[in-house]
Motif scaffolding. Structure first.
Motif, PDB file in Angstrom:
ATOM      1  N   LEU A 475       0.826  -1.209   0.000  1.00 46.48           N
ATOM      2  CA  LEU A 475       0.000   0.000   0.000  1.00 46.48           C
ATOM      3  C   LEU A 475       0.858   1.256   0.000  1.00 46.48           C
ATOM      4  O   LEU A 475       1.924   1.291   0.620  1.00 46.48           O
ATOM      5  CB  LEU A 475      -0.882   0.041   1.255  1.00 46.48           C
ATOM      6  CG  LEU A 475      -1.899  -1.070   1.446  1.00 46.48           C
ATOM      7  CD1 LEU A 475      -2.618  -0.883   2.780  1.00 46.48           C
ATOM      8  CD2 LEU A 475      -2.920  -1.089   0.303  1.00 46.48           C
ATOM      9  N   GLY A 476       0.368   2.279  -0.661  1.00 48.14           N
ATOM     10  CA  GLY A 476       1.025   3.581  -0.619  1.00 48.14           C
ATOM     11  C   GLY A 476      -0.007   4.643  -0.955  1.00 48.14           C
ATOM     12  O   GLY A 476      -1.143   4.326  -1.337  1.00 48.14           O
ATOM     13  N   ARG A 477       0.353   5.872  -0.777  1.00 48.61           N
ATOM     14  CA  ARG A 477      -0.511   6.986  -1.146  1.00 48.61           C
ATOM     15  C   ARG A 477       0.329   8.022  -1.850  1.00 48.61           C
ATOM     16  O   ARG A 477       1.519   8.141  -1.578  1.00 48.61           O
ATOM     17  CB  ARG A 477      -1.093   7.644   0.106  1.00 48.61           C
ATOM     18  CG  ARG A 477      -2.563   7.402   0.283  1.00 48.61           C
ATOM     19  CD  ARG A 477      -3.030   8.069   1.549  1.00 48.61           C
ATOM     20  NE  ARG A 477      -4.245   7.424   1.992  1.00 48.61           N
ATOM     21  CZ  ARG A 477      -5.464   7.957   1.868  1.00 48.61           C
ATOM     22  NH1 ARG A 477      -5.627   9.148   1.348  1.00 48.61           N
ATOM     23  NH2 ARG A 477      -6.520   7.294   2.296  1.00 48.61           N
ATOM     24  N   TYR A 481       2.304   5.348  -3.745  1.00 43.06           N
ATOM     25  CA  TYR A 481       1.478   4.312  -4.383  1.00 43.06           C
ATOM     26  C   TYR A 481       2.193   3.716  -5.608  1.00 43.06           C
ATOM     27  O   TYR A 481       2.361   2.478  -5.677  1.00 43.06           O
ATOM     28  CB  TYR A 481       0.072   4.831  -4.716  1.00 43.06           C
ATOM     29  CG  TYR A 481      -0.643   3.897  -5.666  1.00 43.06           C
ATOM     30  CD1 TYR A 481      -0.774   2.543  -5.363  1.00 43.06           C
ATOM     31  CD2 TYR A 481      -1.136   4.350  -6.892  1.00 43.06           C
ATOM     32  CE1 TYR A 481      -1.374   1.662  -6.250  1.00 43.06           C
ATOM     33  CE2 TYR A 481      -1.734   3.482  -7.780  1.00 43.06           C
ATOM     34  CZ  TYR A 481      -1.850   2.131  -7.461  1.00 43.06           C
ATOM     35  OH  TYR A 481      -2.427   1.265  -8.340  1.00 43.06           O
ATOM     36  N   TYR A 502      -1.981  -1.522  -3.935  1.00 44.77           N
ATOM     37  CA  TYR A 502      -3.210  -0.727  -3.940  1.00 44.77           C
ATOM     38  C   TYR A 502      -2.930   0.674  -3.429  1.00 44.77           C
ATOM     39  O   TYR A 502      -2.079   0.859  -2.547  1.00 44.77           O
ATOM     40  CB  TYR A 502      -4.263  -1.362  -3.014  1.00 44.77           C
ATOM     41  CG  TYR A 502      -5.357  -2.032  -3.792  1.00 44.77           C
ATOM     42  CD1 TYR A 502      -6.425  -1.286  -4.281  1.00 44.77           C
ATOM     43  CD2 TYR A 502      -5.312  -3.379  -4.067  1.00 44.77           C
ATOM     44  CE1 TYR A 502      -7.417  -1.884  -5.030  1.00 44.77           C
ATOM     45  CE2 TYR A 502      -6.299  -3.995  -4.808  1.00 44.77           C
ATOM     46  CZ  TYR A 502      -7.352  -3.243  -5.295  1.00 44.77           C
ATOM     47  OH  TYR A 502      -8.324  -3.827  -6.033  1.00 44.77           O
ATOM     48  N   PRO A 503      -3.662   1.673  -3.924  1.00 46.54           N
ATOM     49  CA  PRO A 503      -3.608   2.970  -3.257  1.00 46.54           C
ATOM     50  C   PRO A 503      -4.278   2.782  -1.899  1.00 46.54           C
ATOM     51  O   PRO A 503      -5.386   2.213  -1.832  1.00 46.54           O
ATOM     52  CB  PRO A 503      -4.448   3.877  -4.148  1.00 46.54           C
ATOM     53  CG  PRO A 503      -4.825   3.083  -5.354  1.00 46.54           C
ATOM     54  CD  PRO A 503      -4.626   1.630  -5.034  1.00 46.54           C
ATOM     55  N   ALA A 504      -3.620   3.186  -0.830  1.00 46.78           N
ATOM     56  CA  ALA A 504      -4.114   2.862   0.520  1.00 46.78           C
ATOM     57  C   ALA A 504      -5.561   3.284   0.721  1.00 46.78           C
ATOM     58  O   ALA A 504      -6.340   2.603   1.391  1.00 46.78           O
ATOM     59  CB  ALA A 504      -3.204   3.501   1.554  1.00 46.78           C
TER      60      ALA A 504
END
Ligand code: F6R
Length: 614
Positions: A475-477, A481, A502-504
């Protein structure tokens, strides 16, 4: 993809061709073969083997063949399974013509039916074998090698780098190039021909790159190059850069590990090249200063890891340069409706500069009069030749299939470019630009320090534990991401472990159903306080569902650290450069898991470096 290597000269070809193939084996490696006009019999002889090149070496040791003209091939299957029958070289019906091919013949089925109806007998399922039979027919009709090649290319559709050896003409090697790279190594009384200069680096430092849609008739002393209409061309011989000859592992267990450790130096070299442009930067990279000042949009094109670098750079160009930017996948972009926009700057990213999908987009953009800036690691690549301008990353040869230092140098170069464009457009001051450059180099130091700080923990503890899991979520943002996408790709390709990035913020829209103790979640934090807060909430959601949490966090992010089952901490950096600072440790972690699982890290199954087919 596949590699082709040919030799003609006074020496015996087998060892030279096999050495060239070994150096290029990272590009494709499910079967291999060698053919030469044998010294003793004066007949065309061959040896082939399914599997790794070492199997062909054993076969050649058991039953040697050799001669002063020879060709070899390592294959990455497209048409037909990896078997001895499908391995190259392929032959005509008389077994007097042998050839190796890299690329895809799109109309091979039609041609095959036509040739079979005429009585030609095929022994493989490959598209490549039709070239041998077509050439047989053309040579029979024209009695001339040159005319036969011209007839051949008028019938083939698709992409090809072909090298031919003929029993009747042992004084000749024939090379043909369309949409697949081929270069000639010019020696003293000997010539090499190969899909990559690495094949003959160290044997000669003089090279000619065959232009698109050309062919060459090579003797031991001379290479005559023609276009597909038969016009003789004057092809320059260039000096080969010595950096491309340094290909040893230098004590590291794998090329991938060596390349992970080369990243700081590669970033420094890349930044230093960029700085050396000084005031004439736009001239040097071949894009007009007017376009740089007036660009309204940036579109970045790439595949795989290069696309991930582009996705990270979206944030650089939008937040530093203030230009709306989108990174698109070349293989998807090609088949979408295209809207030509003259104030758009296109940046095509490719480590190899030979990726077919990316090149096809560049060709499409060129046809619409759009301006393309290539960002690549290979100065002699097709991408450089076909783009308006180019900026070269200074990663040096990247031989592990999984990209590491190419990625970090791409990210570094894109960050530098975003800042330099911002300066040109007076969005940032000279002082701010200098600071960006300093921070970039400082981040390269952080990347390397992270390797030293975490290597024991990663190899001796984390890899042993995490190599037992069969699926991971990353996960990342914001910019972390696309970084999560890159981490998942690394794990998938070298450790064969299923991984989903996935985008968090999307977690709660479905994937949260996957959270349990058996699927570790690796969350990449972000130094920006607002984004960090959101990621912290995501981490809490995971822990509330008994998820196992690995966290890459930044100094001071203690709440996140407290939630983590495993936490790797990094010094606080400029938030744009956060991903770069974590890259080395992320790659080392994935590498160590693959190593603990006993995977063939430099040559993962089913893969090839440099994807020259669509
Ligand atoms: C993954 C990897 C690939 C390449 C992709 C594009 O580690 O190396 O995803 O990034 O095949 O290759 P280039 O950059 O040569 O166009």
């Amino acid at each position: 993809m596949c590699s082709v290597v040919g030799y003609i000269g006074q020496r015996q070809s087998c060892a030279l061709v096999m050495e060239g193939l070994a150096r290029l084996e990272y590009r494709g490696y499910d079967s291999s073969g060698f053919a030469c006009v044998d010294n003793e019999t004066r007949r065309l002889m061959s040896a082939k083997s399914a599997g790794r090149l070492s199997q062909l070496v054993t076969r050649l040791q058991e039953k040697p063949i050799d001669g002063t003209v020879g060709v070899g091939h390592t294959r990455w299957s497209t048409h037909g399974v990896a078997s001895e029958a499908n391995a190259h070289p392929h032959f005509d019906c008389t077994k007097k013509i042998s050839l190796v091919h890299n690329g895809i013949i799109e109309n091979y089925l039609t041609l095959k039916k036509e040739l079979e109806a005429e009585g030609h007998v095929f022994l493989s399922q490959t598209d490549s074998e039709v070239i041998a039979h077509l050439f047989e027919r053309a040579f029979e009709q024209t009695k001339s090698c040159k005319k036969a090649v011209m007839q051949l290319v008028s019938q083939l559709h698709g992409a090809y780098a072909v090298v031919i050896v003929m029993e009747e003409h042992p004084e000749l090697l024939i090379g043909i190039r369309k949409s697949s790279p081929l270069c000639i190594g010019v020696g003293d009384g000997e010539m090499f021909i190969a899909s990559d200069v690495l094949a003959f680096a160290g044997k000669t430092d003089r090279v000619s790159f065959l232009p698109e849609k050309t062919f060459t008739l090579v003797t031991k002393d001379k290479a005559a190059v023609y276009d597909f209409d038969g016009q003789l061309l004057d092809l320059p011989v260039e000096k080969l850069d010595s950096v491309w000859t340094a290909t040893e592992k230098q004590g590291h267990e794998h090329y991938m590990l060596k390349e992970i450790y080369e990243q700081k130096s590669a970033i420094y070299k890349t930044v230093s090249l960029c700085q050396s442009f000084g005031e004439s930067v736009w001239n040097s990279i071949g894009i007009s200063a007017d376009l740089i000042k007036n660009t309204k949009r940036i579109k970045i094109i790439g595949c795989g890891t290069s696309w991930h670098a582009g996705r990270i750079a979206e944030f650089f160009f939008e937040e530093i340069t203030r230009i709306p930017t989108t990174a698109v996948l070349a293989s998807e972009f090609r088949y979408r409706t295209f809207f030509p926009e003259l104030d758009t700057l296109y940046i095509a990213i490719s480590q190899s500069g030979e990726t077919a999908d990316t090149l096809e987009v560049v060709r499409m953009l060129n046809a619409h009069g759009q301006k393309v800036l290539a960002l690549t690691n290979v100065a002699s690549s097709t991408l450089v030749r076909e783009s308006e301008g180019f900026l070269l990353t200074q990663a040096g040869p990247e031989l592990a299939v999984a990209s590491t230092k190419a990625f970090t140098t791409q990210v570094a170069a894109l960050y530098w470019l975003a800042a330099r464009m911002a300066l040109e457009r007076t969005v940032i001051s000279d002082g701010q630009f200098k600071q960006c450059q300093e921070e970039l180099l400082m981040t390269a130091n952080i990347l390397e320090n992270g390797l030293d700080a975490y290597k024991y923990q990663i190899f001796e503890k984390l890899a042993l534990f995490y190599s037992n899991f069969s699926a991971f979520i990353f996960l990342g943002r914001h910019s972390t991401y696309p970084f999560a996408l890159e981490a998942a790709l690394k794990l998938k390709e070298i450790a064969y472990v299923f991984a989903q990035a996935y985008p968090a913020g999307e977690l709660k829209h479905g994937p949260i159903a996957l959270i349990d103790e058996k699927t570790p979640v690796c969350l990449f934090s972000h130094p920006d306080p607002l984004i960090y807060q959101k990621l912290l909430s995501n981490a809490q959601e995971i822990k509330a569902r008994k998820g196992h949490l690995i966290v890459f966090a930044f100094e001071g992010q203690t709440e996140l650290q407290a939630l983590a089952d495993t936490c790797l901490m990094f010094p606080a950096v400029n938030s744009h450069l956060a991903v770069l600072s974590m890259t080395g440790v992320m790659q080392l972690f994935m590498y160590a898991i693959a190593r603990a699982r006993g995977c063939d890290i430099d040559r993962p199954r089913n893969l090839a470096k440099s994807v020259t087919v669509e």
